[in-house]
Scaffold this active site. Sequence first.
Site, mmCIF file in Angstrom:
data_model
loop_
_atom_site.group_PDB
_atom_site.id
_atom_site.type_symbol
_atom_site.label_atom_id
_atom_site.label_comp_id
_atom_site.label_asym_id
_atom_site.label_seq_id
_atom_site.Cartn_x
_atom_site.Cartn_y
_atom_site.Cartn_z
ATOM 1 N N GLU A 57 3.297 8.125 -14.767
ATOM 2 C CA GLU A 57 2.028 7.887 -14.058
ATOM 3 C C GLU A 57 2.151 8.236 -12.582
ATOM 4 O OE1 GLU A 57 1.526 3.689 -14.698
ATOM 5 O OE2 GLU A 57 1.078 3.912 -16.830
ATOM 6 N N ARG A 78 0.995 9.505 -5.906
ATOM 7 C CA ARG A 78 1.236 10.003 -4.550
ATOM 8 C C ARG A 78 1.973 11.344 -4.524
ATOM 9 N NH1 ARG A 78 1.805 6.073 -0.347
ATOM 10 N NH2 ARG A 78 2.312 4.632 -2.030
ATOM 11 N N CYS A 106 -13.739 -1.566 16.382
ATOM 12 C CA CYS A 106 -13.532 -2.624 17.357
ATOM 13 C C CYS A 106 -12.486 -3.627 16.927
ATOM 14 C CB CYS A 106 -14.862 -3.300 17.641
ATOM 15 S SG CYS A 106 -15.949 -2.113 18.412
HETATM 16 N N1 LLP Z 1 1.154 3.235 -12.207
HETATM 17 C C1 LLP Z 1 0.839 1.980 -11.838
HETATM 18 C C2 LLP Z 1 0.753 0.938 -12.860
HETATM 19 C C3 LLP Z 1 0.600 1.691 -10.485
HETATM 20 O O1 LLP Z 1 0.305 0.454 -10.115
HETATM 21 C C4 LLP Z 1 0.670 2.728 -9.512
HETATM 22 C C5 LLP Z 1 0.423 2.470 -8.099
HETATM 23 C C6 LLP Z 1 0.992 4.024 -9.963
HETATM 24 C C7 LLP Z 1 1.236 4.239 -11.317
HETATM 25 C C8 LLP Z 1 1.091 5.197 -9.041
HETATM 26 O O2 LLP Z 1 2.112 5.047 -8.130
HETATM 27 P P1 LLP Z 1 2.525 6.283 -7.185
HETATM 28 O O3 LLP Z 1 3.116 7.346 -8.055
HETATM 29 O O4 LLP Z 1 1.315 6.755 -6.492
HETATM 30 O O5 LLP Z 1 3.494 5.672 -6.244
HETATM 31 N N2 LLP Z 1 -2.345 1.895 -1.591
HETATM 32 C C9 LLP Z 1 -0.897 2.014 -1.512
HETATM 33 C C10 LLP Z 1 -0.290 2.393 -2.827
HETATM 34 C C11 LLP Z 1 -0.590 1.445 -3.953
HETATM 35 C C12 LLP Z 1 0.029 1.855 -5.264
HETATM 36 C C13 LLP Z 1 -0.373 0.934 -6.351
HETATM 37 N N3 LLP Z 1 0.084 1.313 -7.657
HETATM 38 C C14 LLP Z 1 -0.524 2.992 -0.409
HETATM 39 O O6 LLP Z 1 -1.420 3.520 0.253
HETATM 40 O O7 LLP Z 1 0.645 3.225 -0.164
#
Ligand code: LLP
Length: 426
Positions: free
Chosen positions: A280, A283, A349
Amino acid sequence: MDHFQLKNGAMYAEDVPLSRIAEEVGTPVYVYSRATLERHARVFREGLAPVAEASGREPLCAFAVKANPNLAVLKVLSREGFGADVVSGGELVRALTAGVPADKIVFSGVGKTRAELQLGLDKAIGQFNIESTEEGRELAELAASQGLEAQATLRINPDVDARTHEKISTGRAENKFGIPLVRAREVFAELAALPGLNLRGVAVHIGSQLLDLEPMEVAFAKVGQLVADLRADGHTITHVDLGGGLGVPYKAGDVPPSPADYGRMVARATAGWDVHLTFEPGRVIAGNAGVLLTRVVRVKRGGNGPPFVIVDAAMNDLARPAMYGAWHDFDAVAPTGDRMVANIVGPICETGDTFATDREVDALQSGDLAVFRTAGAYGATMASSYNSRGFVPEVLVDGDKYAVVADRIPADAIMDAERVPDFLQD
Ligand code: LLP
């Protein structure tokens, strides 16, 4: 590698000058590169080649829609063969609308409502990742009452510290996600016995922006042991979902593990599992495929520190710096070669509306354009309309052309959804 580069002293997204997008669409605006998205999708898939070889099965790469839910972005990735990892009914509908086949959709999340579970059943999605006994019972009952069978895995919490920001760490015992490993066999046994559920494996995701593979490998080893234990208990285990989490470079000097490093580690950790694997990634696919293009409103002299470069983007448009203290590289679109030390701030602000403090950046003046890099993941999707600023538009570049793939939603359109009730009318 991305496609936001200087050509003859001006920054381009692929073959489109960013200054053109700023003129024609206005700022602030998110700009995505199709070629970068495709490149990242392919590099990720290629990184998993040792896994595919070792298991004899092509794994499912389900893009974490939360990272960038824009329909055009999802369409690009779906055409690359990616599925979708969704965490709400809204994301589920987006994935389907973008053309992701239902059987490539995985539904994660601790708080799926009954209506969302029903939606997943109605659309016959590929997999539900169940996060609690209670959710599993509810899904089983719903499915059985309609003569359906939900395909599902049980998400476990391996109690591993991912060594990332605490707000995006998800695999420690105190986090809300998954079933504690010590209770996994008992919960699996209960849920596997329910009609309406084909509980066929396990899922894990320990956190995001991981710059070190070691915690993941520890978690995967625990999953491997659990798979063996569940099989010893007599269960048929055919699927394991290893989540996302691979980090990206936000600043020069960051050296995250590559997809190839990741693939080698996964092949090692999963050797002999004999299951269908799902990943999954969010990023790592979208992060460096987008920038937030902004214009300097003015440069204000500081008190006793560096000047404030006030840009027209703010914390409501890109929340990560305010929320996690995150670093985003900030570069001029037409750098002169001169540098300055500045505080980069938005117009909102509160002092939290700060993108960078005491940062050496390209010298900038009022009216100049600049970008926040690595804004393609968790950028536009985390926007709010705080300070009645409306929502930023999104643009997708494809070679020498571009399209607005999300309109700017102006503040007055948001206000149009509000009303003053009769009892307050004069
Ligand atoms: N799978 C699950 C169950 C997740 O909770 C997440 C991310 C992903 C996959 C994807 O993870 P990635 O490959 O993107 O690391 N808003 C935060 C990031 C929150 C991620 C939450 N879960 C930020 O801006 O860093």
